[in-house]
Design a protein around this motif. Sequence first.
Motif, PDB file in Angstrom:
ATOM      1  N   ASN A   1     -11.817  41.850  26.076  1.00 48.53           N
ATOM      2  CA  ASN A   1     -10.537  43.089  25.363  1.00 48.53           C
ATOM      3  C   ASN A   1     -10.952  44.207  27.314  1.00 48.53           C
ATOM      4  O   ASN A   1     -12.305  44.777  26.420  1.00 48.53           O
ATOM      5  CB  ASN A   1     -11.175  43.754  24.424  1.00 48.53           C
ATOM      6  CG  ASN A   1     -10.588  43.088  23.165  1.00 48.53           C
ATOM      7  OD1 ASN A   1      -9.897  42.450  23.336  1.00 48.53           O
ATOM      8  ND2 ASN A   1     -11.133  43.149  21.741  1.00 48.53           N
TER       9      ASN A   1
ATOM     10  N   SER B   1      -3.167  45.711  17.857  1.00 48.16           N
ATOM     11  CA  SER B   1      -3.430  45.079  19.205  1.00 48.16           C
ATOM     12  C   SER B   1      -4.692  44.297  19.836  1.00 48.16           C
ATOM     13  O   SER B   1      -4.221  43.013  20.709  1.00 48.16           O
ATOM     14  CB  SER B   1      -3.491  46.329  20.237  1.00 48.16           C
ATOM     15  OG  SER B   1      -3.504  46.132  21.894  1.00 48.16           O
TER      16      SER B   1
ATOM     17  N   LYS C   1      -3.220  40.193  20.811  1.00 45.46           N
ATOM     18  CA  LYS C   1      -3.789  39.565  22.033  1.00 45.46           C
ATOM     19  C   LYS C   1      -4.271  38.671  21.707  1.00 45.46           C
ATOM     20  O   LYS C   1      -4.271  36.954  22.592  1.00 45.46           O
ATOM     21  CB  LYS C   1      -4.747  40.849  22.363  1.00 45.46           C
ATOM     22  CG  LYS C   1      -5.130  40.699  23.842  1.00 45.46           C
ATOM     23  CD  LYS C   1      -6.261  40.559  24.562  1.00 45.46           C
ATOM     24  CE  LYS C   1      -7.755  40.897  23.961  1.00 45.46           C
ATOM     25  NZ  LYS C   1      -8.106  39.735  24.141  1.00 45.46           N
TER      26      LYS C   1
END
Length: 184
Positions: free
Chosen positions: A40, A57, A61
């Motif tokens: 990340n 999120s 992803k």
Amino acid sequence: MPKRAYLAGPDVFLPEAAAHAARKVAICARHGIEGRPPLNEDIASLAALPEAEAWRSIFAKDLAMMEDCDLVIANLTPFRGASADAGTLVELGWFLGRGRSAFGYSNCALPFAERSARQVAAVPDPMPGLTVGGFGLPDNLMIPGAVLWAGGAAMVVPEDGRDRAFDSLEMFERCVAVAAGRMG
């Protein structure tokens, strides 16, 4: 076109996670595999989001990255307990469930049953009297079973009986070599 490997594992929590991931990607490239670490990188943007959005999120992803990969190479080194990281096991199961190749390694040489016994000796067992059948395996039988089923190879572990440091890449490189050989 090289096969794309999702590099699952709790390595993302290391203090120098990006540098560690870059070393793993380079090892994969030497073996003709494109390594895809689930980092990340945009921590500032994630930190600005409410927690409920941030974790969703990250999950979305990572899921998209897994969907885009042909195989998983999973770091199954025990993480904060006697067994592999729970998130990594979900990722391994995702690849298994989709019929995609899965390979795994551990930097721990100690068999699962012995690690479990040490864990119970160190931390009170909330379910006393239960036993763990280790079968001499490196983790709960479902984990090496999944790796063998989905990759056609056993988990890569130290054969000399000596643990490696959590961030050692020796077993990872051996596992990448096995995956490259199996994936053609």
